[in-house]
Each structure stands twice: as C-alpha cells, then as structure tokens.
Design a protein around this motif. Structure first.
Motif, short mmCIF file in Angstrom:
data_model
loop_
_atom_site.label_atom_id
_atom_site.label_comp_id
_atom_site.label_asym_id
_atom_site.label_seq_id
_atom_site.Cartn_x
_atom_site.Cartn_y
_atom_site.Cartn_z
N VAL A 190 -12.64 36.04 114.59
CA VAL A 190 -11.81 35.51 113.49
C VAL A 190 -11.73 34.00 113.56
N LEU A 191 -11.62 33.45 114.76
CA LEU A 191 -11.59 31.98 114.87
C LEU A 191 -12.86 31.38 114.27
N ALA A 192 -13.98 32.02 114.57
CA ALA A 192 -15.27 31.43 114.15
C ALA A 192 -15.58 31.68 112.67
N THR A 193 -15.10 32.81 112.13
CA THR A 193 -15.55 33.19 110.77
C THR A 193 -14.43 33.43 109.77
N GLN A 194 -13.20 33.54 110.24
CA GLN A 194 -12.04 33.89 109.39
C GLN A 194 -12.21 35.28 108.78
N THR A 195 -13.03 36.10 109.44
CA THR A 195 -13.19 37.48 108.96
C THR A 195 -13.06 38.43 110.15
N LEU A 196 -12.76 39.71 109.84
CA LEU A 196 -12.57 40.72 110.88
C LEU A 196 -13.36 41.97 110.52
N PRO A 197 -14.32 42.38 111.38
CA PRO A 197 -15.00 43.66 111.14
C PRO A 197 -14.05 44.79 111.53
N MET A 198 -13.84 45.75 110.64
CA MET A 198 -12.90 46.82 110.98
C MET A 198 -13.23 48.08 110.17
N THR A 199 -13.22 49.19 110.85
CA THR A 199 -13.42 50.47 110.16
C THR A 199 -12.11 50.86 109.50
N ARG A 200 -12.18 51.20 108.22
CA ARG A 200 -10.93 51.44 107.50
C ARG A 200 -10.21 52.68 108.03
N PRO A 201 -8.94 52.50 108.43
CA PRO A 201 -8.17 53.65 108.92
C PRO A 201 -7.81 54.57 107.75
N ARG A 202 -7.34 55.75 108.08
CA ARG A 202 -6.81 56.64 107.05
C ARG A 202 -5.39 56.19 106.68
N THR A 203 -4.82 56.86 105.69
CA THR A 203 -3.47 56.43 105.26
C THR A 203 -2.45 57.54 105.53
N MET A 204 -1.26 57.14 105.88
CA MET A 204 -0.18 58.10 106.21
C MET A 204 1.10 57.56 105.56
N ARG A 205 1.86 58.46 104.95
CA ARG A 205 3.15 58.05 104.37
C ARG A 205 4.27 58.69 105.18
N VAL A 206 5.21 57.88 105.58
CA VAL A 206 6.43 58.40 106.22
C VAL A 206 7.57 58.15 105.24
N THR A 207 8.14 59.22 104.73
CA THR A 207 9.24 59.10 103.78
C THR A 207 10.54 59.42 104.50
N VAL A 208 11.46 58.45 104.52
CA VAL A 208 12.75 58.69 105.17
C VAL A 208 13.81 58.78 104.08
N THR A 209 14.29 59.98 103.89
CA THR A 209 15.22 60.24 102.77
C THR A 209 16.66 60.00 103.23
N GLY A 210 17.57 60.09 102.29
CA GLY A 210 18.99 60.00 102.63
C GLY A 210 19.39 58.60 103.06
N THR A 211 20.51 58.54 103.76
CA THR A 211 21.09 57.25 104.20
C THR A 211 21.41 57.32 105.68
N LEU A 212 21.12 56.25 106.39
CA LEU A 212 21.49 56.21 107.82
C LEU A 212 23.02 56.16 107.93
N ALA A 213 23.56 56.95 108.85
CA ALA A 213 25.01 56.95 109.06
C ALA A 213 25.45 55.62 109.66
N ASP A 214 26.74 55.33 109.56
CA ASP A 214 27.28 54.13 110.22
C ASP A 214 26.96 54.21 111.72
N GLY A 215 26.58 53.07 112.28
CA GLY A 215 26.28 53.04 113.73
C GLY A 215 24.88 53.51 114.06
N VAL A 216 24.09 53.80 113.00
CA VAL A 216 22.69 54.19 113.20
C VAL A 216 21.82 53.10 112.59
N TYR A 217 20.84 52.63 113.34
CA TYR A 217 20.08 51.43 112.96
C TYR A 217 18.59 51.73 112.82
N ALA A 218 17.86 50.74 112.35
CA ALA A 218 16.40 50.86 112.19
C ALA A 218 15.75 51.31 113.50
N LYS A 219 16.25 50.79 114.63
CA LYS A 219 15.68 51.16 115.93
C LYS A 219 15.83 52.65 116.19
#
Ligand code: IPM
Ligand code: SF4
Length: 472
Positions: A152-181
């Motif tokens: 990347v330093l030399a060319t500003q490009t990155l060779p990479m095999t395209r990963p697959r895609t995954m969706r994580v859907t988090v429904t509802g609401t986090l309760a008080d005292g529950v965080y992103a962590k």
C-alpha cells in the motif's frame, strides 16, 4: 439483485479484477503505528521505491509509548529503537506522524475518527487488526500485515480476495446499564470467534441505530474477534453530525456534495447477504469473559460454566484449558470473582463516552483497597476533554490517576503490563493467555462494569454498589 453496502464500497474502489486473482482495491486512507511498519519501510528502501501517496498516509505513536510519564525513556532497547523508527521512517518518506507531545496523538483507531479522517464509503487500512473499528462510519476498514503495508505504501492499492457478506441485525432496545460492549460480547459468545470468518459484517437494527458513534466503534472494533476482516454500520444522521466540522471532514460545498453521496451508502432493500444473524437487543445483559478468548463470555448474573456443558469436544477442551489458566472453578458466581486490577482504556473503550461512564460510577466512591485502576484515555484529545469536564477530579477523588494516551495495558507490547497471577477487569478486547502480561488473567468488560468492579473489588455492575450517601 440489490447490492450490500460492502459490495457498493468494494466496487467503487476496484482498480483491477481478474478471474482467479485477488481484486486490487484503491486505498483512500493508510494509517500507521510503531509495530510492523519498520519492516515495511525496510522493504521499500531495499526495492528503491517511494511512498505513492504520503498525503493519504498518517502515523501515530500509540503502542509503545509510556503512559505515566509520556517522555520517560523506554527501558527496553529493542522497544526504544522500534518506537523511534516510526518517526524516522515517516520523516524520510514525507509522511505526517503524531509523536509524544502532539495534541492530536493517541491510539490510531481513536484519533482517525477524532480528526474526521474516516468518511463513509472510504477504504481504510492500517497495520492493526482492530482497524475494523473504523467501519462504524460506513467505511471498509481492514487490518493488514507487514507485506501488505509495504504494497500500500508503494502503490496505494491493496490486493484482496473479496470476503462474503454477513448481516447482524440487533432488534429491540438495550436495557439501562447495558452498553455496546455487552452487545458485541453477547454476539461473539453466540456465534463464536470464527462465526464471522471470511465475511464482512454489516450491523443493522434498532439497537444499532440507537448506539452513539462511540458505541458503534466499540462494536466494529471487536468484529475481528468473531473472525471477520471488517465490520460496518451504514452512515446516518449521527454519523454526519459526528463528522461535521472536524479538521479533515469536507466543508462548505464539498460537505454538501459528500453528504448527498454518503446518503446513498446503505444496503439495497433487496440485497442478499451470505449469512444472517439476528439478536434481540432487549435480552442482552452486562457481559464478562470467563475464559481466554472473547467468545468465552457469559452474563455477569451467571456462573463460570462447566466444561461438560459444551457439546462440542473442541469447545469443551478449550473451556477446560481456559479455566485452568484463569484459575476458576465451574459453578462459581461471576460476581464472586475477585480482581486486583482494573484497566479502563484501549481502542475499544477509551473514548470520552467511556470515561464518562466510568466517572458516573466512581463519582462519590473510592476504589477498593488492594485494587489498582489503570485509566488510560484513547487520545490526548480525550484526556483534555475529560479534564475540561472535571472528570479528572472525580477520578482523583476515587483514587484513580488519569494517565496520558496509549495502548498501555491492553496488550503487553509496552512497559505497562501485569505480573503473573494478577487478575484484571479490562475494557479492552482480548483476554488471550498472557495478553496483559505473562500469567496475567483478563476479564473483558464494559467501562461501567470495570468501574463498579474497582469499587467492589470483584466483578460487579453499578447496580451492585451501595447507593452513594451524598448524591443518592
Ligand atoms: C501490534 C498490532 C499488530 C496488534 C494488532 O494488530 O492487533 C495489536 O494492536 C493488538 O491489539 O494485538
Ligand atoms: S489499544 Fe489494544 S487492541 Fe487497540 S490497537 Fe492498541 S494494542 Fe491493539
């Protein structure tokens, strides 16, 4: 068929694509720190190559820096030499680097967002596995290895095999005292440390939409701990509000033009993901790890599991080994696990929102005897903000020193480390054997649980603490 956000960003950066070969992607932003980069620069020199786009490259001293006295000499000669090489290499190749004493300096994954450097739709790479953090802005952000850094330093490009895609859907609401962590720990406990392997993860759902940018960065940061190369959240008004006015955010007409583009960056309604996971956010409780990988975690209300409770033989063996290393008995209530150290910091939870959460618990309280709290802001800007808000006074009154920014106790790569047998509640992201020091034991937690554990002397949540006399 519609496209996912990841596919849109990938396609817009394709320099070359040929059957049977990795794609070649253009890189919009290349971030560097002290580790792994010396070898990459040596490779450039040996090949007589220059840096293609030094203006799209930025370095920062974060992994090896002292955090008590920022200018203290690093004792270990090899570490001291490695620390010096980043600045030397950046100077030789015309790359900007933030050094000890620069007010913009800090952990790479904390300062890049602070500076407004990460925009929706960008490709961002860094010599660090937690570059996934920056996907919180709707960017494709990958950690890369030394040879890729050189490319990347030399060319500003990155060779990479395209990963697959995954969706994580988090429904509802986090309760008080529950965080992103807690959300990301619950996800990894559910899908395992290989659950997202080979996939780019896009987070969606009401619980994700409700997260702040800092919370989204925490979730994307630990996506790598589920085996993924990148985590993403589609940009929204929160993203734009966070970015507007920052030093490297577009301004004026450019801002309006970019905003129009950024608003297109979301997965199409009819996009198909290779993998789907759904989590009910309202069922997530404060989580702690009990083992030696981020997936060996359980609700704080629970107990240390019996290895026999794992049907999979490999998981059972891993649990047995982990409990041996962690010196934990199956069936022990997690609230009965005593700790002697609390680390609040890292690129996972070292931002102002995290220090505020810790201060809210520590205000009017004292750290338990026998417990040391190592409090390290993710950047010197976060530190200055904490001082401006008077959080340093709250910490001092509780018996906690607010250090200067760095990776610090997150990983035993610098001179902040635990001794064998020490046991920490830590807001970082990895609890591997020896992660915080040879023979040290790590329980990954959210900042509020870390602070409550410091007061209690054992793993605890704020709700477990006695009400404060003067402020209820
Ligand atoms: C030193 C760096 C290569 C490493 C990483 O890539 O993750 C470090 O940041 C870590 O967290 O272990
Ligand atoms: S804070 Fe920890 S996880 Fe983040 S980059 Fe530094 S060492 Fe790696």
């Amino acid at each position: 068929m519609g496209q996912t956000l990841a596919e849109k960003v990938w396609r817009s950066h394709l320099v070359r694509s040929a059957p049977g070969e990795p794609d070649l992607l253009y890189v919009d932003l290349h971030l560097l720190h002290e580790v792994n980069t010396p070898i990459a620069f040596d490779g450039l020199r040996a090949a007589g190559r220059t840096v293609r786009r030094p203006d799209l490259t930025l370095g920062t001293e974060d992994h090896l820096v002292p955090t008590v006295d920022l200018f203290q000499r690093i004792e270990d000669p090899a570490m001291r030499r490695q620390a010096a090489l980043l600045a030397e290499n950046c100077a030789e190749f015309g790359i900007e680097v933030y050094r000890a004493g620069d007010r913009q300096r800090g952990i790479v994954h904390v300062i890049a967002p602070e500076l407004g450097l990460v925009h929706p739709g960008m490709t961002v790479v860094c010599c660090d596995s937690h570059t996934t953090t920056l996907g919180a802005f709707g960017a494709l952000a990958f950690g890369i290895g030394t040879s890729q850094v050189e490319h990347v330093l030399a060319t500003q490009t990155l060779p990479m095999t395209r990963p697959r895609t995954m969706r994580v859907t988090v429904t509802g609401t986090l309760a008080d005292g529950v965080y992103a962590k807690d959300l990301i720990l619950a996800l990894i406990a559910r899908i395992g440390t290989a659950g997202a392997q080979g996939h780019i993860v896009e987070y969606q759902g009401s619980a994700i939409d409700a997260l702040s940018m800092e919370g989204r960065m925490t979730v994307c940061n630990m996506t790598v701990e589920a085996g993924s190369r990148a985590g993403m959240v589609a940009p929204d008004e929160k993203t734009f509000a966070y970015l507007e006015g920052r030093p490297h955010a577009p301004a004026g007409d450019a801002w309006e033009a970019e905003l129009a583009y950024w608003r297109t960056l979301r997965s199409d309604e009819d996009a198909v993901f290779d993998k789907e996971v759904v989590l009910d956010g309202s069922t997530i409780a404060p989580y702690v790890t009990w083992g030696t990988n981020p997936g060996q975690a359980a609700p704080l209300d629970g107990v240390v599991p019996h290895p026999s409770s794992f049907a999979d033989p490999q998981e059972r063996a891993a649990a047995e080994r982990a409990l041996g290393y962690m010196a934990l008995e199956p069936g022990t209530s997690l609230r009965d696990v005593e700790i002697d150290t609390v680390f609040i910091g890292s690129c996972t939870n070292g931002r102002i929102e995290d220090l505020r959460a810790a201060a809210d618990v520590l205000r009017g309280r004292k750290v338990a005897d026998g417990v040391e709290v190592v409090l390290v802001p993710g950047s010197d800007t976060v530190r200055a903000q904490a001082v401006e808000e008077g959080l340093d006074e709250v910490f001092t009154a509780a018996g906690v020193r607010l250090r200067t920014a760095g990776c610090s106790l997150c990983a035993a790569v610098n001179e902040d480390r635990l001794r064998p047998g020490q046991r920490a509640a830590s807001t970082s992201n990895r609890n591997f054997e020896g992660r915080q020091g040879k023979g040290a034991r790590t329980h990954i937690v959210a900042p509020a649980v870390a602070a409550a554990s410091a007061v209690a002397g054992h793993l605890a949540s704020p709700a477990d603490l006695a009400p404060r006399k003067d402020i209820g």
